[in-house]
Enzyme design. Structure first.
Site, mmCIF file in Angstrom:
data_model
loop_
_atom_site.group_PDB
_atom_site.id
_atom_site.type_symbol
_atom_site.label_atom_id
_atom_site.label_comp_id
_atom_site.label_asym_id
_atom_site.label_seq_id
_atom_site.Cartn_x
_atom_site.Cartn_y
_atom_site.Cartn_z
ATOM 1 N N HIS A 112 77.264 -9.254 56.226
ATOM 2 C CA HIS A 112 78.141 -9.025 56.083
ATOM 3 C C HIS A 112 79.562 -9.227 57.557
ATOM 4 O O HIS A 112 80.166 -9.362 58.105
ATOM 5 C CB HIS A 112 77.899 -6.811 56.747
ATOM 6 C CG HIS A 112 77.318 -6.602 55.651
ATOM 7 N ND1 HIS A 112 75.720 -6.414 55.606
ATOM 8 C CD2 HIS A 112 78.338 -5.082 55.214
ATOM 9 C CE1 HIS A 112 76.306 -5.200 54.186
ATOM 10 N NE2 HIS A 112 77.097 -4.948 54.669
ATOM 11 N N GLY A 113 78.413 -10.554 58.197
ATOM 12 C CA GLY A 113 79.427 -11.389 58.603
ATOM 13 C C GLY A 113 80.970 -11.746 58.972
ATOM 14 O O GLY A 113 81.881 -11.914 59.626
#
Length: 186
Positions: A112-113
């Site tokens: 999800h970075g």
């Protein structure tokens, strides 16, 4: 041989970072001789997330509003659902990420970075991957999303999830060793 001797790396994270996505890249970088710093909007310590539960706390080396991209050679953005959602609401963190692209410095983001990349406005026209649930968000921001364990686009390294950490870490070290990339732009 130390592939990353004299390379300073920032890992930008806050509470709710996916534990393995911060700890394993940090170890891989340090093993190759990099100096790694945990940067956060928080003071003192941040708490990780592992298997749906709170996990280890790690020490923060500096607050994001006290440093600059100019202090570092490369940036790592670990995922977790909570971590990037909190970071993208912090303007100092968003500007910090954007500055690495403006300076053509390599960036690695996993899971999800890449939500931070959307918020920083740096994905338009870029090819990358992520956790599948943010695929549409990345595409809507102008990215070309592909389903591969690791994707490299002019100094930007992305991966899908913790299961891809071996490939992610290998490419991250390679790109960080190469240094600045002219195609790495905001």
């Amino acid at each position: 041989m130390s592939l990353l001797k004299d390379v300073k790396v920032a890992i930008l994270a806050t509470n709710g970072f996916e534990e393995s996505e911060l700890i394993e890249p940090q170890r891989a970088l340090e093993k190759e001789g990099a100096e790694v710093y945990i940067i956060s909007p928080e003071n003192d310590h941040i708490k990780g997330w592992k298997h749906g539960e709170w996990s280890e706390s790690i020490k923060v080396d500096a607050r994001v509003d006290q440093v600059s991209a100019k202090d570092f050679d490369s940036l790592v953005l670990p995922g977790g659902v909570i971590n990037p959602d909190l970071l993208r609401r912090d303007m100092a963190s968003v500007e910090f990420v954007k500055s690495f692209f403006a300076d053509h410095k390599p960036v690695a983001a996993i899971c999800h970075g890449p939500q931070m990349l959307i918020e920083a406005g740096v994905v338009n026209g870029r090819t990358l991957t992520s956790f599948e649930s943010i695929k549409k968000d990345l595409e809507n921001a102008g990215a070309h999303w592909i389903d591969e364990d690791v994707v490299v686009d002019s100094g930007l390294v992305t991966s899908r999830s913790p299961k891809d950490l071996a490939a992610f870490n290998k490419k991250m070290v390679e790109e960080f060793r190469e240094g600045k990339h002219s195609g790495q732009t905001a």
